[in-house]
Each structure stands twice: as C-alpha cells, then as structure tokens.
Design a protein around this motif. Structure first.
Motif, short mmCIF file in Angstrom:
data_model
loop_
_atom_site.label_atom_id
_atom_site.label_comp_id
_atom_site.label_asym_id
_atom_site.label_seq_id
_atom_site.Cartn_x
_atom_site.Cartn_y
_atom_site.Cartn_z
N THR A 20 37.39 39.66 45.55
CA THR A 20 36.86 40.29 44.35
C THR A 20 37.54 41.50 44.04
OG1 THR A 20 34.68 39.15 44.72
CG2 THR A 20 34.74 40.92 43.12
N GLN A 21 37.57 42.48 45.00
CA GLN A 21 38.54 43.77 44.64
C GLN A 21 40.05 43.51 44.19
OE1 GLN A 21 37.95 45.68 48.51
NE2 GLN A 21 35.83 46.60 47.88
N LYS A 22 40.41 42.56 44.99
CA LYS A 22 41.97 42.15 44.59
C LYS A 22 41.97 41.68 43.05
CE LYS A 22 42.56 39.89 48.45
NZ LYS A 22 43.44 38.88 49.53
N LEU A 23 40.85 40.79 42.91
CA LEU A 23 40.97 40.23 41.40
C LEU A 23 40.70 41.30 40.51
CD1 LEU A 23 39.23 36.66 41.96
CD2 LEU A 23 41.59 37.25 42.16
N SER A 24 40.05 42.39 40.74
CA SER A 24 39.78 43.33 39.57
C SER A 24 40.87 43.81 39.19
CB SER A 24 38.78 44.46 40.34
OG SER A 24 39.41 45.13 41.07
N LEU A 25 41.96 43.86 39.75
CA LEU A 25 43.31 44.47 39.56
C LEU A 25 44.05 43.45 38.17
CD1 LEU A 25 44.61 45.30 42.71
CD2 LEU A 25 44.03 46.99 40.91
N ILE A 26 43.51 42.31 38.20
CA ILE A 26 44.08 41.38 37.42
C ILE A 26 43.06 40.75 36.56
CG2 ILE A 26 46.28 40.74 38.19
CD1 ILE A 26 44.69 38.40 39.44
N ASN A 27 41.99 41.54 35.91
CA ASN A 27 41.12 41.27 34.98
C ASN A 27 40.06 40.16 35.55
OD1 ASN A 27 41.94 43.10 33.29
ND2 ASN A 27 43.21 41.56 32.16
N ASN A 28 39.96 39.95 36.83
CA ASN A 28 39.11 39.05 37.65
C ASN A 28 39.58 37.61 37.40
OD1 ASN A 28 37.29 41.06 38.89
ND2 ASN A 28 36.58 41.08 36.62
N MET A 29 40.61 37.45 37.06
CA MET A 29 41.39 36.09 36.89
C MET A 29 41.68 35.80 38.24
SD MET A 29 42.51 33.50 35.28
CE MET A 29 42.51 34.03 33.47
N ASP A 30 41.15 34.66 38.71
CA ASP A 30 41.49 33.81 39.99
C ASP A 30 42.51 33.13 39.89
OD1 ASP A 30 41.24 32.71 42.58
OD2 ASP A 30 39.10 32.39 42.40
N PRO A 31 43.55 33.56 40.77
CA PRO A 31 44.86 32.84 40.73
C PRO A 31 44.66 31.30 41.00
CG PRO A 31 45.48 34.82 41.77
CD PRO A 31 43.77 34.85 41.50
N TYR A 32 43.88 30.96 41.88
CA TYR A 32 43.45 29.73 42.34
C TYR A 32 42.92 28.91 41.23
CZ TYR A 32 44.50 31.02 46.93
OH TYR A 32 44.91 31.64 48.08
N SER A 33 42.61 29.35 40.17
CA SER A 33 41.99 28.77 38.70
C SER A 33 43.00 28.34 37.68
CB SER A 33 40.62 29.46 38.42
OG SER A 33 41.12 30.82 37.68
N LEU A 34 44.12 29.11 37.92
CA LEU A 34 45.38 28.78 37.03
C LEU A 34 45.80 27.39 36.98
CD1 LEU A 34 47.39 32.02 37.81
CD2 LEU A 34 45.73 31.64 35.82
N LYS A 35 46.23 27.00 35.77
CA LYS A 35 46.69 25.67 35.78
C LYS A 35 47.99 25.79 35.60
CE LYS A 35 42.97 23.93 32.66
NZ LYS A 35 41.68 24.91 33.12
N ASP A 36 49.07 24.77 35.90
CA ASP A 36 50.27 24.72 36.03
C ASP A 36 50.89 25.06 34.73
OD1 ASP A 36 50.44 23.81 38.54
OD2 ASP A 36 50.78 21.86 38.15
N SER A 37 50.32 24.83 33.60
CA SER A 37 50.76 25.03 32.09
C SER A 37 50.74 26.75 31.94
CB SER A 37 50.14 24.33 30.99
OG SER A 37 48.67 24.68 31.12
N GLN A 38 50.08 27.42 32.63
CA GLN A 38 49.96 28.64 32.39
C GLN A 38 50.95 29.50 33.00
OE1 GLN A 38 45.71 28.65 33.45
NE2 GLN A 38 45.57 30.27 32.12
N LEU A 39 51.72 28.85 34.03
CA LEU A 39 52.64 29.61 35.00
C LEU A 39 54.08 29.24 34.36
CD1 LEU A 39 51.20 28.47 38.14
CD2 LEU A 39 50.99 30.52 37.20
N SER A 40 55.00 30.38 34.55
CA SER A 40 56.43 30.02 34.23
C SER A 40 57.06 29.64 35.84
CB SER A 40 57.13 31.20 33.73
OG SER A 40 58.43 31.31 33.78
N TYR A 41 58.09 28.76 35.64
CA TYR A 41 58.81 28.54 36.79
C TYR A 41 60.23 28.81 36.75
CZ TYR A 41 54.64 25.94 37.89
OH TYR A 41 53.22 25.49 38.12
N SER A 42 60.45 29.60 35.79
CA SER A 42 61.94 30.27 35.57
C SER A 42 62.24 31.41 36.48
CB SER A 42 62.11 30.94 33.99
OG SER A 42 63.10 31.42 33.80
#
Length: 161
Positions: A20-42
């Motif tokens: 939770t402390q780590k996630l506070s740095l990124i507005n509490n966004m959990d990287p494991y909840s990200l969808k592929d469409s939100q990521l760049s692969y470039s």
C-alpha cells in the motif's frame, strides 16, 4: 485494488501494508489491475534506466537480505531473460512514475500461469521499487525482477544506430 492485493492482505498483512505504501506513490493505482490497453508496448516509452540505476536498486537499497542478493547473483535472472521467460512487457506513466509491468514464466513449473511483476521508476530512470507475485518477490527483489531488468542492460550495451 486487484485480487492479488486482497489475497496479500489476507495472507500477509505486513507485506500488504508495504504494498500500500508503494502504491501511494502512484495514486493508489494497483499495477496488477491495469488492462493491456492502458499500457504502451513501444520501446520509446520505457524509462531510461541505466546500469547505475540497476546497481543502486539491487545492491544499495536496504530492503534486501544477503540471501535475496545471492539469489540474484546466481545468474538465474539472466537465464530467465535469455530463455525468453519475460513476456508482455508494457509501461504506463502514473503520477510522474514509469510503471513497467511484465509476465515471467516459472522456471520449474512451466505449465503454471506466469508470474506477474512490476517495477516503478522515476522519470529519470532511477528505480523506486518493484514487486513480483512469487514468494520471494514480496521482498521486492527476486530473479524474476532481475530478468525484467536485463532488457534495460542489453539496450545500454547496444551501439547507437
């Protein structure tokens, strides 16, 4: 929060607190909840991690025990990278941090779903923290995280075109 976090909270509350402390740095966004469409692969969008950033994170950060460092130094990380175990590597900018998300295959259980991991870097490429779903990854360093760092190392060694 992701299903992973809920499981972590139930099984390892102390690790969940650090997570939770780590996630506070990124507005509490959990990287494991990200969808592929939100990521760049470039490759152009990935953070400019250099060899000193990698050394600083893996060696000089105080979170790691000598046993964890031995695991990295055993070159399992390089073997995982070389064998093509790292896949689906994407990046997203959240709150001025570059979050690199990837999958890494298990070394002994090839038929199991791949491990999920992420690395959080500052815009300048310095590595802030990382996490892996393996048992060792909750300590923020493991061979899987090391395997994800190898592409940055390889990129540094390539001659400019």
């Amino acid at each position: 929060m992701s299903n992973y976090f809920i499981k972590l909270e139930n099984e390892h509350p102390d690790v969940a607190t650090r997570y939770t402390q780590k996630l506070s740095l990124i507005n509490n966004m959990d990287p494991y909840s990200l969808k592929d469409s939100q990521l760049s692969y470039s490759a152009a969008d990935f953070p400019p991690v250099n060899n000193m950033d990698i050394v600083s994170y893996l060696v000089l950060t105080s979170y790691y025990t000598s046993e964890q460092m031995k695991a990295f130094k055993s070159l399992h990380a390089y073997k995982y990278f070389e064998a093509g175990f790292v896949s689906k590597c994407g990046v997203i900018n959240i709150n001025n941090y570059m979050v690199v998300v990837a999958n890494v295959k298990h070394s002994q259980r090839m038929n199991d779903p791949p491990l999920r991991l992420w690395i959080m870097c500052k815009i300048d490429g310095s590595i802030e923290t990382a996490h892996c779903t393996c048992m060792v990854g909750v300590g923020e360093v493991c061979s899987h995280i090391g395997a994800l760092l190898y592409p940055f190392f390889i990129y540094l060694l390539l001659p400019e075109i």
